[in-house]
Design an enzyme around this catalytic site. Structure first.
Site, mmCIF file in Angstrom:
data_model
loop_
_atom_site.group_PDB
_atom_site.id
_atom_site.type_symbol
_atom_site.label_atom_id
_atom_site.label_comp_id
_atom_site.label_asym_id
_atom_site.label_seq_id
_atom_site.Cartn_x
_atom_site.Cartn_y
_atom_site.Cartn_z
ATOM 1 N N ASP A 277 17.860 24.647 96.258
ATOM 2 C CA ASP A 277 18.824 25.691 95.908
ATOM 3 C C ASP A 277 20.067 25.542 96.789
ATOM 4 O OD1 ASP A 277 20.284 28.048 95.562
ATOM 5 O OD2 ASP A 277 18.483 29.237 95.202
ATOM 6 N N HIS A 308 19.896 26.690 91.606
ATOM 7 C CA HIS A 308 20.000 28.139 91.769
ATOM 8 C C HIS A 308 19.944 28.797 90.399
ATOM 9 C CE1 HIS A 308 21.017 31.875 93.822
ATOM 10 N NE2 HIS A 308 21.925 32.099 92.878
#
Length: 349
Positions: A277, A308
């Protein structure tokens, strides 16, 4: 598959592990750029769901005369907001900038197809919701969300109320669960790519591919609310949304950390996180691993890739993370019903 479930051992944990382990969706899929999480992130922000759902807006007045907007997903088959006594209501919480992404709408549609009632929570001043007070909702302040949950419980008293947040929207959901404790009125919750440590996140900065689209989105919303915010002609309001300042202003004095009352949480929470992420940061620094090892209510589903809020599913498109969240809610309902039968009395809502 390639996912790991980190949690404190319990009967519920065993049930979730079996249910999620049977899901083929958790194996993810091949994507042309698996090692480019920033492209996955940008795709998640810009993609448009197909088919695009119809929304029915409802304005809810708050005790201070402020307004929040509830967008009920109608869907292509005409599944409506009234329903005939739905078994589950899913509250969708956008990121902290109020950006309703195509992925969040797609999750609402998937839930709608499975018999849920899906509704999006729009904060005051966001997504064309009129701003009638000289204040926005601070980051991590669950006051407005509490009013929305109370309203949904009154409207659907017999339904299981569920909530899912996307990205930085987890700040308000986690804060609400901690402050409310056993009185949250939610049956279960899920956070997709949540932000746990707000101060570190704000001060560390965000990838420009993520920050600039949200900054522009926020500027557009604030430009419609200049009068309500008490900003007159000749006064520059640009500093309100200066690069980096628009986040920091919402988190003044850092009193709204999402995990400030996390020990009081009494509702099962699934956190779906990716090790790559680019917005949250490296897992060792940004994930509260000890929380998942010690709390019986928090479950971390960690995947090596996914970016993400991305979690792309092969060339066919879609997000396998959505299927994982819906499977989690199904497994939670199954477990709670089994507990009710075993104890011989309905579970207090």
């Amino acid at each position: 598959g390639r996912c790991q479930l980190l949690c404190k051992p319990s009967a519920l944990a065993q049930h979730l592990e079996r249910s999620l382990g049977r899901s083929t969706e958790l194996r993810g899929g091949h994507w042309p750029w698996p090692r480019w999480p920033r492209l996955q992130m940008l795709r998640q922000l810009l993609q448009v769901p197909e088919p695009e759902p119809a929304l029915a807006r409802e304005l809810l007045q708050l005790p201070d005369t402020g307004l929040v907007a509830l967008d009920w997903l109608v869907g292509p088959r005409g599944a409506g907001t009234g329903g005939g006594g739905p078994s589950s209501v899913l509250l969708l919480i956008p990121n902290a900038a109020g950006k309703v992404t195509g992925g969040l709408l797609q999750l609402g549609l998937r839930a709608l197809e499975r018999g849920f009632v899906s509704v999006i929570f729009n904060r005051r001043g966001h997504n064309s919701c009129p701003l009638t007070t000289p204040r926005l909702q601070p980051f991590g302040d669950p006051g407005d969300l509490r009013e929305v949950v109370t309203y949904l419980r009154c409207r659907y008293p017999a339904a299981a109320l569920l909530a899912v947040s996307e990205g930085s929207g987890s700040g308000v959901l986690l804060a609400y669960l901690g402050e409310s404790g056993s009185s949250s009125r939610l049956a279960a919750a899920a956070c997709i790519s949540p932000i746990f440590r707000a101060r570190d996140w704000f001060e560390g900065g965000m990838p420009w591919l993520y920050e600039w689209p949200l900054l522009l989105h926020l500027k557009q919303g604030l430009s419609r609310s200049v009068r309500s915010l008490g900003i007159g002609e000749g006064v520059s309001w640009e500093p309100l949304v200066a690069l980096g300042g628009w986040w920091g202003g919402w988190c003044a004095r850092w009193r709204n950390e999402p995990l400030r009352d996390v020990d009081e949480t009494a509702v099962p929470v699934l956190c779906l996180c990716s090790a790559d992420d680019p917005v949250r940061g490296p897992p060792a620094r940004s994930l509260p691993l000890e929380l998942f090892r010690s709390s019986p209510y928090f479950f971390l589903l960690l995947t090596p890739r996914g970016g993400h809020c991305g979690y792309p599913r092969g060339e066919a498109g879609g997000c396998w993370g959505h299927e994982a969240v819906l499977e989690y809610f199904r497994a939670m309902g199954e477990f709670l019903r089994a507990e009710e039968r075993r104890n011989g009395s309905p579970r207090a809502r």
